[in-house]
Design a protein around this motif. Structure first.
Motif, PDB file in Angstrom:
ATOM      1  N   SER A 129       0.821  -1.206   0.000  1.00 50.08           N
ATOM      2  CA  SER A 129       0.000   0.000   0.000  1.00 50.08           C
ATOM      3  C   SER A 129       0.860   1.263   0.000  1.00 50.08           C
ATOM      4  N   GLY A 130       2.147   1.122   0.214  1.00 52.21           N
ATOM      5  CA  GLY A 130       3.017   2.304   0.232  1.00 52.21           C
ATOM      6  C   GLY A 130       4.456   1.887   0.053  1.00 52.21           C
ATOM      7  N   PRO A 131       5.357   2.866  -0.005  1.00 48.54           N
ATOM      8  CA  PRO A 131       6.771   2.546  -0.208  1.00 48.54           C
ATOM      9  C   PRO A 131       7.345   1.713   0.940  1.00 48.54           C
ATOM     10  N   ARG A 132       8.131   0.717   0.566  1.00 54.21           N
ATOM     11  CA  ARG A 132       8.758  -0.093   1.600  1.00 54.21           C
ATOM     12  C   ARG A 132      10.191  -0.431   1.205  1.00 54.21           C
ATOM     13  N   LEU A 133      11.026  -0.457   2.226  1.00 55.19           N
ATOM     14  CA  LEU A 133      12.429  -0.803   2.038  1.00 55.19           C
ATOM     15  C   LEU A 133      12.704  -2.048   2.867  1.00 55.19           C
ATOM     16  N   VAL A 134      13.801  -2.685   2.593  1.00 58.72           N
ATOM     17  CA  VAL A 134      14.214  -3.767   3.481  1.00 58.72           C
ATOM     18  C   VAL A 134      15.650  -3.500   3.905  1.00 58.72           C
ATOM     19  N   SER A 135      15.901  -3.801   5.176  1.00 61.18           N
ATOM     20  CA  SER A 135      17.255  -3.661   5.711  1.00 61.18           C
ATOM     21  C   SER A 135      17.942  -5.012   5.628  1.00 61.18           C
ATOM     22  N   ILE A 136      19.167  -5.008   5.090  1.00 61.56           N
ATOM     23  CA  ILE A 136      19.946  -6.248   5.040  1.00 61.56           C
ATOM     24  C   ILE A 136      21.237  -6.031   5.828  1.00 61.56           C
ATOM     25  N   ALA A 137      21.769  -7.120   6.355  1.00 62.06           N
ATOM     26  CA  ALA A 137      22.929  -6.984   7.243  1.00 62.06           C
ATOM     27  C   ALA A 137      24.234  -6.964   6.459  1.00 62.06           C
ATOM     28  N   ASP A 138      25.221  -6.330   7.049  1.00 57.92           N
ATOM     29  CA  ASP A 138      26.543  -6.230   6.400  1.00 57.92           C
ATOM     30  C   ASP A 138      27.420  -7.422   6.774  1.00 57.92           C
ATOM     31  N   GLN A 139      26.903  -8.625   6.475  1.00 57.61           N
ATOM     32  CA  GLN A 139      27.697  -9.840   6.730  1.00 57.61           C
ATOM     33  C   GLN A 139      28.802  -9.967   5.681  1.00 57.61           C
ATOM     34  N   GLY A 140      29.268 -11.165   5.475  1.00 58.20           N
ATOM     35  CA  GLY A 140      30.255 -11.406   4.421  1.00 58.20           C
ATOM     36  C   GLY A 140      29.661 -11.070   3.060  1.00 58.20           C
ATOM     37  N   PRO A 141      30.500 -10.718   2.092  1.00 56.36           N
ATOM     38  CA  PRO A 141      30.005 -10.276   0.782  1.00 56.36           C
ATOM     39  C   PRO A 141      29.047 -11.275   0.125  1.00 56.36           C
ATOM     40  N   ASP A 142      29.345 -12.570   0.190  1.00 53.19           N
ATOM     41  CA  ASP A 142      28.475 -13.538  -0.480  1.00 53.19           C
ATOM     42  C   ASP A 142      27.068 -13.525   0.119  1.00 53.19           C
ATOM     43  N   GLU A 143      27.016 -13.457   1.442  1.00 51.13           N
ATOM     44  CA  GLU A 143      25.703 -13.436   2.105  1.00 51.13           C
ATOM     45  C   GLU A 143      24.939 -12.169   1.736  1.00 51.13           C
ATOM     46  N   VAL A 144      25.641 -11.035   1.729  1.00 49.34           N
ATOM     47  CA  VAL A 144      24.976  -9.760   1.422  1.00 49.34           C
ATOM     48  C   VAL A 144      24.435  -9.781  -0.008  1.00 49.34           C
ATOM     49  N   ILE A 145      25.251 -10.258  -0.915  1.00 45.96           N
ATOM     50  CA  ILE A 145      24.828 -10.259  -2.333  1.00 45.96           C
ATOM     51  C   ILE A 145      23.620 -11.178  -2.513  1.00 45.96           C
ATOM     52  N   ALA A 146      23.650 -12.348  -1.873  1.00 45.79           N
ATOM     53  CA  ALA A 146      22.531 -13.283  -2.013  1.00 45.79           C
ATOM     54  C   ALA A 146      21.267 -12.699  -1.381  1.00 45.79           C
ATOM     55  N   THR A 147      21.411 -12.084  -0.223  1.00 51.02           N
ATOM     56  CA  THR A 147      20.243 -11.497   0.460  1.00 51.02           C
ATOM     57  C   THR A 147      19.657 -10.372  -0.380  1.00 51.02           C
ATOM     58  N   HIS A 148      20.539  -9.552  -0.901  1.00 51.30           N
ATOM     59  CA  HIS A 148      20.099  -8.436  -1.734  1.00 51.30           C
ATOM     60  C   HIS A 148      19.339  -8.957  -2.957  1.00 51.30           C
ATOM     61  N   ALA A 149      19.880  -9.975  -3.599  1.00 52.32           N
ATOM     62  CA  ALA A 149      19.248 -10.498  -4.819  1.00 52.32           C
ATOM     63  C   ALA A 149      17.865 -11.065  -4.515  1.00 52.32           C
ATOM     64  N   LEU A 150      17.722 -11.725  -3.367  1.00 50.34           N
ATOM     65  CA  LEU A 150      16.421 -12.322  -3.030  1.00 50.34           C
ATOM     66  C   LEU A 150      15.380 -11.267  -2.676  1.00 50.34           C
ATOM     67  N   LEU A 151      15.806 -10.174  -2.057  1.00 51.19           N
ATOM     68  CA  LEU A 151      14.833  -9.231  -1.500  1.00 51.19           C
ATOM     69  C   LEU A 151      14.566  -8.008  -2.379  1.00 51.19           C
ATOM     70  N   GLU A 152      15.557  -7.567  -3.121  1.00 47.45           N
ATOM     71  CA  GLU A 152      15.393  -6.314  -3.868  1.00 47.45           C
ATOM     72  C   GLU A 152      14.154  -6.298  -4.776  1.00 47.45           C
ATOM     73  N   PRO A 153      13.798  -7.421  -5.444  1.00 50.01           N
ATOM     74  CA  PRO A 153      12.632  -7.373  -6.323  1.00 50.01           C
ATOM     75  C   PRO A 153      11.322  -7.048  -5.601  1.00 50.01           C
TER      76      PRO A 153
END
Ligand SMILES: Cc1cc2nc3c(=O)[nH]c(=O)nc-3n(C[C@H](O)[C@H](O)[C@H](O)COP(=O)(O)O)c2cc1C
Length: 375
Positions: free
Chosen positions: A134-158
């Motif tokens: 119903s409105g703008p939403r963001l998601v916060s992801i943690a600054d873990q190791g690069p592989d984890e961050v990239i995978a989390t970002h890819a799953l959630l950004e869409p």
């Protein structure tokens, strides 16, 4: 006295903090008329664009309130201009041992040592994909190791309008022995190559000069790495024997003077080129105005929602709406009233709150121009 102050707040206060939060989350899962409960007015003059994300007002819900990303729709309908779910990590986490939240009754502050409990990126992506937007939403992801961050970002950004990289949680073990600057530079490089939506970096707070230099350096690394905005700041590390791990992050009113100072310093260090989301102790419209005066594009609220209940966003938005154009309602102790930084809050300011095209910030700055709808 509203229902919240008469019934809900005494009930929540009588429960241990995490039980109160669980109860609140159960209530937010109910199909209640959240717009009417929040009763936040719509004022076209408060519309703003945060790095291209269109907001109805500049008051956001900070990360950590809805760690599962399951209630963002209800929370957003209270009237927030945007809401942030998470922080989410690649794999599920149960967080630190309990107790992990301690209140300071009557002081509008608390300390938490949650340790980022969350359902993990796959479950969060499923929740986000199922929940109405119903409105703008963001998601916060943690600054873990690069592989984890990239995978989390890819799953959630869409599933979101933007991502906030939490480069500042004081309650997790990673990061204690690493070179934070090199790590952030690497993450920005990796995410910069992949992202399709705005990316924000949430920085830690600072008090000493050494901490200040370290955080301003992270701010510049984020800027050089292509961040679309910064969030200043996260909780302040403090000791508290009531917490199982003996220390945690302080939030709420106690942070507020630091928040205003930090926003001003980061704004100056980044030459006003990035929108800044002020976070830390924003409990009222006057607090929000002081942050906007210091250079923030938006404010984020967490402890204020617990302290003031579901109508805190209405009260802040109403105060911003009613603020005389071009004048600050900031408390005398904060920038904007000391003669060196004249209040710059303008109704309608928000149309300029994106990188490269900013409303005027502290001490004037590049890109500043009177906002549409302003005086
Ligand atoms: C219980 C609790 C949990 C939090 N969890 C997160 C989190 O998961 N990620 C994050 O970036 N910040 C988290 N925060 C920090 C808030 O987002 C915010 O930065 C901080 O509380 C300062 O804002 P406030 O004074 O309005 O509460 C948490 C804060 C609290 C009190």
């Amino acid at each position: 006295m509203g229902l919240y102050w008469a019934v809900a707040r005494p009930l929540f206060s009588s429960l241990p903090p995490e039980a109160a939060h669980r109860l609140a989350m159960c209530i937010f899962s109910l199909p209640l008329p959240w717009e009417r409960i929040g009763a936040t007015p719509k004022d076209p003059a408060l519309r703003t664009s945060l790095a291209g994300i269109e907001l109805s007002n500049p008051v956001g819900l900070a990360a950590g309130f809805d760690k599962s990303c399951r209630h963002l729709d209800s929370l957003g309908r209270l009237g927030f201009g945007y809401v942030i779910g998470g922080t989410i990590t690649r794999d599920p986490r149960s967080g630190n041992a309990k107790p992990r939240i301690a209140r300071y009754p009557g002081r509008g502050s608390m300390t938490n040592a949650m340790g980022l409990p969350n359902p993990g990126a796959e479950a969060a992506a499923r929740s986000l994909s199922r929940s109405p937007r119903s409105g703008p939403r963001l998601v916060s992801i943690a600054d873990q190791g690069p592989d984890e961050v990239i995978a989390t970002h890819a799953l959630l950004e869409p599933h979101v309008d933007g991502v906030e990289l939490n480069a500042s949680c004081p309650n997790v073990s990673w990061g204690r022995d690493r070179d934070d600057e090199a790590h952030l530079a690497l993450l920005m490089q990796e995410l910069g190559a992949r992202r399709t939506r705005p990316l924000f970096v949430k920085l830690p707070p600072f008090r000493s000069d050494v901490e200040r230099q370290a955080v301003l350096s992270l701010a510049r690394i984020a800027q050089d790495g292509g961040a679309d905005g910064l969030t200043c700041s996260n909780t302040r590390p403090v000791s508290d024997r009531r917490l199982s791990v003996g220390a945690g992050g302080l939030s709420g009113r106690a942070l507020f003077p630091d928040t205003v100072r930090i926003v001003g310093d980061v704004w100056t260090a980044t030459a006003g080129a990035l929108p800044i989301n002020a976070c830390g102790g924003v409990l009222s419209a006057a607090d929000a105005l002081a942050c906007l005066d210091a250079g923030a594009a938006t404010v984020q609220v967490y402890t204020g929602l617990i302290e003031g209940g579901p109508r805190v966003v209405r009260d802040i938005v109403r105060g911003l709406s009613e603020a005389p154009s071009g004048r600050s309602l900031a408390p005398a102790s904060s920038p904007g009233q000391d003669g060196t930084r004249p209040g710059r809050f303008r109704r309608g300011f928000g149309a300029t709150a994106s990188a490269g095209e900013r409303r005027p910030g502290p001490r004037g700055g590049p890109g500043g121009r009177p906002a549409p709808g302003g005086p």
